[in-house]
Design a protein around this motif. Structure first.
Motif, PDB file in Angstrom:
ATOM      1  N   CYS A  58     -43.271  28.248 -42.402  1.00 11.78           N
ATOM      2  CA  CYS A  58     -43.851  28.612 -40.902  1.00 11.78           C
ATOM      3  C   CYS A  58     -44.775  29.201 -41.442  1.00 11.78           C
ATOM      4  CB  CYS A  58     -42.495  28.675 -40.237  1.00 11.78           C
ATOM      5  SG  CYS A  58     -41.968  26.773 -39.946  1.00 11.78           S
TER       6      CYS A  58
ATOM      7  N   CYS B 290     -36.303  31.568 -36.783  1.00 10.86           N
ATOM      8  CA  CYS B 290     -37.574  30.605 -36.794  1.00 10.86           C
ATOM      9  C   CYS B 290     -37.991  30.815 -35.478  1.00 10.86           C
ATOM     10  CB  CYS B 290     -37.662  29.609 -37.913  1.00 10.86           C
ATOM     11  SG  CYS B 290     -39.262  29.531 -38.053  1.00 10.86           S
TER      12      CYS B 290
ATOM     13  N   CYS C 152     -39.263  32.212 -40.131  1.00 15.60           N
ATOM     14  CA  CYS C 152     -39.369  31.737 -41.828  1.00 15.60           C
ATOM     15  C   CYS C 152     -40.311  32.186 -42.855  1.00 15.60           C
ATOM     16  CB  CYS C 152     -38.731  30.302 -41.843  1.00 15.60           C
ATOM     17  SG  CYS C 152     -39.721  28.934 -42.603  1.00 15.60           S
TER      18      CYS C 152
ATOM     19  N   GLU D 222     -39.560  26.918 -35.433  1.00 12.60           N
ATOM     20  CA  GLU D 222     -38.593  26.040 -35.140  1.00 12.60           C
ATOM     21  C   GLU D 222     -38.053  26.061 -34.254  1.00 12.60           C
ATOM     22  OE1 GLU D 222     -36.474  25.786 -38.987  1.00 12.60           O
ATOM     23  OE2 GLU D 222     -38.318  26.539 -39.575  1.00 12.60           O
TER      24      GLU D 222
ATOM     25  N   LYS E  58     -32.584  31.151 -43.894  1.00 10.91           N
ATOM     26  CA  LYS E  58     -31.849  31.085 -42.507  1.00 10.91           C
ATOM     27  C   LYS E  58     -30.977  31.335 -41.652  1.00 10.91           C
ATOM     28  CE  LYS E  58     -35.976  28.186 -41.761  1.00 10.91           C
ATOM     29  NZ  LYS E  58     -36.504  27.025 -42.153  1.00 10.91           N
TER      30      LYS E  58
END
Ligand SMILES: [Zn+2]
Length: 352
Positions: A84, A122, A81, A125, A101
């Motif tokens: 990040c 992502c 994402c 994550e 997301k």
């Protein structure tokens, strides 16, 4: 597959983890630490410099992004994402950071659906977990764990934190020019001298010196899977890629030593002195490198695990401080001459 690593490194004059700045004084993180007096056999608590697990985890997650970019072949192909990607690990903490997301109203769907979408979008994550703190609250545990880096037992008493004085000076040439412009009166000279003194800035940075050890655990089986039902959310090939990213990021962390703060002027003088990695089918943690015989103890423990559970175990080792003779008797131990070689063996072993 579960990966557990012990890393020990010598760091002289480091400022890897400063915790607060009061005025012109920056303090190094210190922690209480159990230490045993070898003569009296009594335990004591001493205060030693340390580097937080958060600090190591931050560097690791930045390297996840870098390694993903390399392995996926370009920034636009990476499932990471925007937050990040820029090293801002808000994760999907609230609606604002969930955007992009998960589309729709989070309160009208089940937590596992939201988790699935975040995993797909992502990989940081997915691998590093997140906590969505709105309705419904969703928590995904990180598949990796970092201990604090703390001094090894044998040298804990030698570890120190000392303030180092630094000064930023005014440029002398400017002071001279001003003197020529102004009247060469005594008063003017005094003022200029005072100005020069004002433009000096003194500051102190506490620098730590120690041989630090930390543990890194990585549960490769959790990557790409729902934490609600344990089922894969992405396809096998994608999961394989992400596992490769997770291992490679650890390799980079050790090899580049790009973790902690103030590297531009306080890059630690020292090197990795010991590195060992255990790979097992079930969760296993290596013995912490703070102990003198950690690698040998870990190998003995792995031997028992493989005998009891008939589990295939692997152990990759680099050791510069002590003899590795005792470790050669274990068939699963692979000894290397550099940390990078140990990592290379690990990466090759896990690709099979
Ligand atoms: Zn993200």
């Amino acid at each position: 597959m579960f990966l557990s690593a012990g890393v020990a490194f010598e760091a002289n004059v480091e400022a890897l983890n400063l915790v607060e700045t009061t005025g012109n004084y920056s303090r190094h993180r210190k922690i209480p630490y159990i230490w045993r007096d070898q003569e009296t056999k009594e335990f004591r608590v001493i205060y030693v410099p340390a580097i937080s697990g958060e600090s190591l985890a931050h560097a690791y997650q930045e390297l996840l992004v870098e390694e993903a970019t390399r392995i996926y072949g370009g920034e636009e192909k990476v499932p990471v994402c925007p937050d990040c990607k820029t090293g801002e690990f808000f994760k999907s903490m609230n609606k604002a950071h969930l955007r992009g997301k998960f589309e729709g109203d989070p309160s009208k769907t089940s937590p596992d659906n939201i988790e699935k979408e975040i995993i797909k979008k992502c990989l940081v994550e997915d691998i590093g977990g997140f906590l969505y703190a709105e309705k419904p609250p969703i928590k995904r545990s990180s598949s990796f764990q970092f201990s604090y880096a703390v001094p090894v037992k044998t040298t804990a008493l030698l570890s120190t934190v000392e303030p180092q004085l630094h000064a930023r000076h005014a440029r002398m040439i400017e002071v001279k020019k001003k003197s020529q412009k102004e009247d060469e009166s005594t008063e003017g000279e005094v003022q200029n001298k005072e100005r020069k003194a004002e433009e000096q800035m003194l500051y102190y940075v506490e620098a730590g010196t120690a041989i630090y050890g930390f543990v890194f655990n990585l549960d490769l089986e959790a990557i790409g899977k729902s934490s609600y039902d344990g089922k894969p959310v992405i396809n096998d090939e994608e999961i394989k890629k992400r596992k490769n990213v997770a291992i490679s990021a650890f390799a980079r962390l050790v090899s580049s030593r790009q973790f902690g703060a103030k590297l531009s002027r306080f890059f630690p003088a020292g090197d990795i002195v010991s590195l060992y990695v255990a790979v097992t089918s079930s969760p296993f943690s290596v013995t912490s490198p703070i102990y003198e015989t950690a690698a040998l103890t870990t190998a003995k423990r792995l031997n028992v695990i493989s005998n009891i559970f008939k589990e295939e175990v692997r152990f990759y080792l680099y050791e510069s401080l002590r003899s590795v003779e005792d470790l050669k008797k274990f068939g699963f131990v692979k000894i290397s001459e550099t940390p990078e070689e140990a990592i290379l063996h690990l990466l090759e072993g896990e690709k099979k």
